[in-house]
Design a protein around this motif. Structure first.
Motif, PDB file in Angstrom:
ATOM      1  N   THR A 138      39.360  41.747  47.378  1.00  0.00           N
ATOM      2  CA  THR A 138      40.019  41.433  45.984  1.00  0.00           C
ATOM      3  C   THR A 138      41.528  42.080  45.962  1.00  0.00           C
ATOM      4  N   ASP A 172      46.415  35.751  48.285  1.00  0.00           N
ATOM      5  CA  ASP A 172      46.409  35.379  47.197  1.00  0.00           C
ATOM      6  C   ASP A 172      45.822  36.328  46.089  1.00  0.00           C
ATOM      7  N   ASP A 174      43.996  38.013  43.013  1.00  0.00           N
ATOM      8  CA  ASP A 174      42.751  37.712  42.153  1.00  0.00           C
ATOM      9  C   ASP A 174      43.087  38.276  40.602  1.00  0.00           C
ATOM     10  N   ILE A 175      44.028  39.086  40.500  1.00  0.00           N
ATOM     11  CA  ILE A 175      44.057  39.663  38.981  1.00  0.00           C
ATOM     12  C   ILE A 175      45.257  40.356  38.943  1.00  0.00           C
ATOM     13  N   GLY A 207      44.038  36.600  35.109  1.00  0.00           N
ATOM     14  CA  GLY A 207      43.419  36.136  36.429  1.00  0.00           C
ATOM     15  C   GLY A 207      42.061  35.717  36.399  1.00  0.00           C
ATOM     16  N   ASP A 208      41.196  36.111  37.573  1.00  0.00           N
ATOM     17  CA  ASP A 208      39.703  35.781  37.398  1.00  0.00           C
ATOM     18  C   ASP A 208      38.818  36.334  36.235  1.00  0.00           C
ATOM     19  N   LEU A 211      36.946  39.534  36.764  1.00  0.00           N
ATOM     20  CA  LEU A 211      37.659  40.746  36.917  1.00  0.00           C
ATOM     21  C   LEU A 211      38.169  41.325  35.591  1.00  0.00           C
TER      22      LEU A 211
END
Length: 234
Positions: A138, A172, A174-175, A207-208, A211
């Motif tokens: 993550t 990349d 994620d959050i 983001g995700d 999350l």
């Protein structure tokens, strides 16, 4: 012998003997790092960025001479590793009690002080609640909105292992977590929660979806967050 001469002379008080070694902020920060698992010169530099290499080297030698730590050669580290002796380990409760006292009686001062960004982010990344993150890697991008330098940090969690990078590692994201340094410190100390900060638009998270929904659970927090301020008891 008059009182003035007596006070200047060597004291038989054990507390004074201890203070001669421990009564220095760099020494206490260094010991704190050792209790948190840091053992190498480079690790101390990352955790305490305002401590110059010369001061760090001097404090390590002082602790070595006092037999509080020992230096052991390590094949993986040219400079070797520093380990606590039995004498050093017995300082653990003392340093912890000083931290608890600070949270109870000096919390306002702690929150208001000129916080070192690198030192704070080092604490932030190693207190991430990784058990609330999904399996695998993550990547959290922390953006400090009121800083022009050292304002972007990548926190990379994979299981219990968490890395911190001030430069883009090429993964990349994620959050994204964006806030001023003061707000991030307040979140870490438990003075405000993330939902309130987001509602007040003093913190932003993108983001995700999973999350975002679990952010309050995985958000990094001080291990002393449960210590109640003495001011709140009045």
């Amino acid at each position: 012998m008059d009182e003035k001469t007596h006070n200047v002379s060597g004291s038989l008080c054990p507390a004074m003997a201890s203070a001669d070694i421990l009564g220095d902020k760099w020494t206490l920060l260094l010991l704190r790092e050792m209790f948190l698992g840091t053992t190498r010169f480079g690790g101390f530099q990352k955790a305490i960025p305002r401590m110059s290499p010369s001061i760090l080297s001097k404090r390590l030698k002082t602790l070595e001479a006092a037999e509080i730590i020992v230096r052991k050669p390590s094949p993986a580290a040219q400079a070797g590793e520093y380990r606590l002796t039995r004498s050093g380990r017995e300082l653990g409760p003392i340093v912890e009690n000083m931290a608890v006292w600070g949270m109870r009686w000096r919390k306002r001062s702690i929150a208001a002080q000129d916080c070192d960004v690198g030192g704070f982010m080092w604490d932030f990344h190693r207190t991430l609640n990784t058990q609330w993150l999904p399996d695998g890697k993550t990547v959290i991008l922390v953006q400090i909105s009121d800083r022009t330098e050292l304002n972007t940090w990548w926190v990379i969690a994979n299981g219990d292992a968490v890395d911190l990078c001030p430069d883009d590692p090429g993964h990349d994201v994620d959050i994204y977590l964006t806030a001023s340094l003061a707000v991030l410190v307040a979140l870490w100390l438990g003075d405000i929660n993330l939902k309130d900060a987001i509602d007040a638009q003093s913190a932003f998270i993108e983001g995700d979806r999973h999350l975002i929904n679990s952010a309050q659970d995985w958000m990094a927090q001080s291990p002393l967050i449960g210590v109640q301020s003495a001011l709140a008891e009045r």
